[in-house]
Design a protein around this motif. Structure first.
Motif, PDB file in Angstrom:
ATOM      1  N   PRO A 234       6.204  71.698  35.647  1.00 38.70           N
ATOM      2  CA  PRO A 234       5.501  72.992  35.698  1.00 38.70           C
ATOM      3  C   PRO A 234       6.440  74.171  35.432  1.00 38.70           C
ATOM      4  N   ARG A 237       6.940  74.477  31.634  1.00 38.03           N
ATOM      5  CA  ARG A 237       5.720  75.035  31.048  1.00 38.03           C
ATOM      6  C   ARG A 237       5.622  76.535  31.330  1.00 38.03           C
ATOM      7  N   SER A 238       6.002  76.922  32.542  1.00 38.62           N
ATOM      8  CA  SER A 238       5.849  78.314  32.965  1.00 38.62           C
ATOM      9  C   SER A 238       6.681  79.265  32.116  1.00 38.62           C
TER      10      SER A 238
END
Length: 665
Positions: A234, A237-238
């Motif tokens: 995550p 992706r962030s």
């Protein structure tokens, strides 16, 4: 118009899209389409003998209405899913299981089940986390006993519609399969091209894994080159998303375009002869589709490959002006086979970006003529980034409620890096039998990837790098997109009517924004969240989150609500510790919450088990003596005028969202 004459598929696609929108959003209008079709056919029959004016108009109208009518019936009706029930199934594993925090996830194709309703369904299976799952391979046939459940949303108000997202991929069910409830009856020996490609991709990823030890670099390389994004963290992706570089991690038009340009340069000499041109088209087309197969045939890869296949055919016919026709034809073919693609964010962004680049890039590039070769390349790169952003700006804000300010800076970095990583990785695969060359190439690619991710993190830390919580309503989006289309036609065709129409639409956009703000300032709602029974009280943009437990607020629940309703950051109030609170619209005491003119009753009750544990932990020195006892707060009921909602017994799968009713006083 000359434009539509030279690009006939743009006209066909326009009518096809109208039909899909009617079939999806206005199904009752489909009967009206039949009436229009009958009237249009009647006019054509009356003028058929003479074929005098306006016969051509009647015939064109008949064809257009026929396209719209047929298209509206290609939209599949909502699937009625079977109730959750235990089943014995015979299924084929479609992919290698991917590790999740508490299970392994994979897609299964059901061949047989106790109920015929599940035959030939593709489901999402979660396997119990055991070592035996790692031995499963695509093509394996399994017999399992499991409880099939319809995929549902998690109940987040205004949140991501996961159920619709999976339905667009024709996946409607999920299940959890424990280790004792399944057995492999046949090892994977399927001759399916997709399954063979899945095996090949897994082999290539394992090869990368044996040479590249940096975990994040391996994840980025696997996603960028082979479309394997399941292991992306995550955090990665962030910062890719917040810097406007997320498109690099999704194998799509950028990657297929890079391969197309590389192959075009490599095999360009073949175009000198007639038969060479045919071989050129076949060779590049086959290689593009092989790459699409290798990356798992994801929707984004399908779109890009079909699009570039049409562009390839158009350029081989020496019709460079037909680029819009190629783009429209590829979209039409995809929507013909899968109408649900139109409602996918990726489909909309892909075609918006490509069309915008084709239209704006040459116009932006002509604004400056750098003499130095490097400066010229940088200018072209900036123009491509800006052109793509112009086309996707409205959609990005509508779907993601944010705008990366330094998208142009990140694209200066990631696009050249993606080209180097893509090329270097494929060279690595080619020379992998020569270990020392493979090690050098893997080290080089890993270093480039590490440097790229490091610099993207620095860009993310720049001031004002991301504008968040931008709200855009559906009417505003429609007006903005229509206005953008009119401006494109005005620039292309130089017709004043398009310009004046765009000005009127701009006025409508601001008017819609005014009414949205008016609605925002007058909204009065309450939301009861299903996971913890917290109550969200909303008055205009001011809002209070009444917490019934000491848990940290769930941002995944809160943020979509804040974005959708354009709220200020919520005022947090813990009922356990709040004895009294008063503001212009909210009063709280020890037994009562009054919000505007709505009353919420609650009480605090001592939980014996909690107090027993509290006293025991205090005696053992695990808690200081001045620590307060543990209280369990429960909301008994919510009174909305004369309607009572008992929250103590409320078992909802989705959050309860309601408008406060106007006062009768």
């Amino acid at each position: 118009m000359t434009f539509f004459t030279n690009n006939p598929f743009t006209r066909i696609l326009s009518f096809w899209l109208i039909g899909l929108l009617i079939g999806n959003y206005f199904p009752p209008f489909k009967l009206g389409l039949w009436a229009l079709l009958f009237v249009s056919a009647l006019f054509c029959l009356l003028k058929l003998k003479t074929k005098t004016y306006p016969f051509d108009l009647y015939l064109s109208s008949l064809l257009a209405i026929s396209l719209v009518t047929f298209s509206s019936y290609t939209v599949p009706p909502p699937k009625i899913t079977a109730p959750d029930q235990h089943q014995h199934i015979l299924a084929t594993l479609l992919e290698f299981p991917t590790e999740k925090p508490n299970s392994y996830q994979a897609k299964l194709k059901i061949h047989r089940a106790d109920s015929a309703a599940y035959h030939n369904e593709t489901i999402l299976a979660y396997f119990e986390k055991t070592d035996s799952v790692n031995q499963l391979q695509p093509g394996d046939q399994l017999v399992a006993k499991c409880r099939l459940q319809a995929i549902r949303n998690q109940g987040t108000p205004y949140g991501f519609d996961y159920q619709k997202f999976m339905a667009n991929r024709q996946i409607y069910y999920s299940t959890y399969i424990s280790a004792r409830n399944y057995i492999r009856i046949q090892k994977g020996n399927s001759k399916s091209l997709l399954l063979q490609a899945e095996h090949l991709r897994s082999t290539m990823i394992n090869l990368l894994r044996s040479y590249i030890k940096n975990k994040e670099s391996l994840q980025v390389i696997s996603a960028l080159t082979l479309g394997y994004r399941k292991e992306l963290s995550p955090e990665t992706r962030s910062y890719f998303a917040s810097t406007g570089a997320m498109h690099v991690l999704a194998v799509s038009g950028l990657h297929v375009g890079m391969i197309y340009l590389f192959l075009s340069s490599l095999l360009g000499f073949l175009k000198r002869s007639r038969f060479g041109r045919l071989f050129y088209v076949l060779a590049i087309g086959l290689l593009l589709w092989f790459y699409a197969l290798l990356t798992g045939f994801s929707p984004s890869v399908q779109r890009a490959t079909v699009m570039f296949s049409f562009i390839l055919i158009g350029s081989s016919l020496q019709r460079p002006a037909a680029i819009y026709n190629s783009i429209a034809a590829s979209a039409f073919i995809l929507l013909l086979f899968n109408p649900n693609l139109l409602f996918e964010v990726g489909f909309q962004l892909s075609y918006a970006a490509v069309t915008s680049i084709v239209f704006f890039f040459p116009r932006l590039e002509s604004l400056a003529k750098p003499r130095h070769k490097l400066t010229k390349k940088l200018w072209q790169l900036f123009c491509v980034s800006l052109a793509a952003q112009l086309g996707t700006f409205a959609l990005s804000i509508y779907y993601f409620n944010q705008f990366p300010v330094y998208f142009w800076l990140s694209n200066f970095l990631v696009i050249p890096a993606a080209y180097l990583i893509l090329g270097g990785t494929f060279l690595f695969f080619i020379f992998s039998p020569i270990s020392y060359l493979a090690e050098i190439l893997a080290s080089l690619v890993s270093t480039i990837t590490f440097a790229t991710t490091f610099l993207l993190r620095q860009i993310e830390q720049l001031p004002f790098s991301l504008i968040e919580n931008i709200s855009l309503s559906s009417p505003q989006l429609l007006l903005l997109l229509t206005m953008g289309g009119c401006l494109l036609f005005f620039i292309k065709l130089k017709r004043k009517a398009f310009f004046f129409t765009s000005v009127i639409l701009l006025g409508g956009f601001f008017l819609a924004g005014f009414f949205q703000k008016l609605q925002t300032f007058n909204q009065q709602k309450f939301i009861v969240y299903a996971d913890n029974n917290d109550i969200h009280l909303i008055n205009g943009r001011t809002n209070y989150l009444i917490q019934t437990s000491n848990e940290t607020p769930n941002q995944q629940n809160l943020q979509p609500v804040i974005n959708a309703l354009n709220l200020e950051p919520p005022i947090l109030i813990h009922l356990d510790s709040c004895k009294q609170y008063q503001s212009d619209d909210l009063i709280i005491d020890e037994a009562l919450i009054v919000f505007i003119d709505q009353t919420f009753h609650y009480h605090k009750r001592n939980v014996n088990q909690s107090n027993k544990m509290f006293k025991q932990r205090t005696k053992q020195g695990m808690l200081p003596n001045n620590t307060s006892p543990i209280w369990d707060t429960k909301i008994d009921s919510v009174l909305v005028k004369e309607e009572t909602l008992n929250l103590a017994n409320l078992k909802v799968r989705q959050a309860l969202v309601a408008d406060l009713k106007p006062s009768n006083r």
